[in-house]
Design an enzyme around this catalytic site. Structure first.
Site, short mmCIF file in Angstrom:
data_model
loop_
_atom_site.label_atom_id
_atom_site.label_comp_id
_atom_site.label_asym_id
_atom_site.label_seq_id
_atom_site.Cartn_x
_atom_site.Cartn_y
_atom_site.Cartn_z
N GLY A 189 6.65 7.46 -0.16
CA GLY A 189 7.51 7.05 1.18
C GLY A 189 6.68 5.95 1.68
N CYS A 190 5.35 5.97 1.73
CA CYS A 190 4.46 4.53 2.22
C CYS A 190 4.65 3.56 1.23
CB CYS A 190 3.08 4.97 2.38
SG CYS A 190 2.99 6.54 3.31
N THR A 191 4.78 3.90 0.21
CA THR A 191 5.06 2.67 -0.92
C THR A 191 6.54 1.87 -0.93
OG1 THR A 191 3.62 3.68 -2.59
CG2 THR A 191 5.39 1.81 -3.36
#
Length: 157
Positions: free
Chosen positions: A46-48
């Site tokens: 998700g952060c990527t």
């Protein structure tokens, strides 16, 4: 849990190391609009997605007068690997002691797989040219967040 910020609040000042070790301060953006977003962990799916979306739209955001800064609890070394691995173009700042997360209300209780845990709350803040918040968004979704934020700001795609 830290108190949550609201539009109209003064953005808490910060000075944090980036992935190269250089200190980046909120005051570096004085007189400009900046999107400050907090994410749980570098190199997670998700952060990527979120970091890549912001990087992909950075040029358009700058044309609309916005800078972007991502903050996590990751070390500068891990952030450098994240930047290199995914070709990120936004500044990535390290807040290992979580003091800036707490100042923004971006750390506290959240639900994770049905359990209540303490952790980073995916959050986004828009700071205007005078250093005040125009938007304070908590528990953002990683996927599609950049597009939703651009709509909320009335920006073109």
């Amino acid at each position: 849990m830290s108190d949550r910020l609201e539009p109209g609040d003064k953005a808490p000042a910060f000075a944090l190391p980036d992935d190269t070790g250089k200190t980046v301060s909120l005051s570096d953006f004085a007189g400009r609009k900046v999107i400050v977003y907090f994410y749980p962990a570098a190199m997670t799916p998700g952060c990527t997605t979120q970091a890549c979306d912001f990087s992909d739209s950075l040029e358009a955001l700058r044309r609309d007068g916005f800078e972007v800064v991502g903050i996590s609890k990751d070390s500068p070394v891990k952030l450098a690997k994240f930047r290199e691995r995914d070709g990120l173009t936004i500044p990535l700042l390290s807040d290992e002691d979580l003091s800036v997360h707490q100042a923004y209300g971006a750390y506290g209780e959240k639900k994770l797989y049905g359990k209540t845990v303490e952790g980073v709350l995916r959050s986004t803040f828009v700071v205007d040219e005078q250093g005040e918040l125009t938007h304070a968004l908590y528990n953002d979704k990683a996927t599609g967040h950049d597009a939703k934020l651009r709509r909320d700001l009335g920006l073109t795609a």
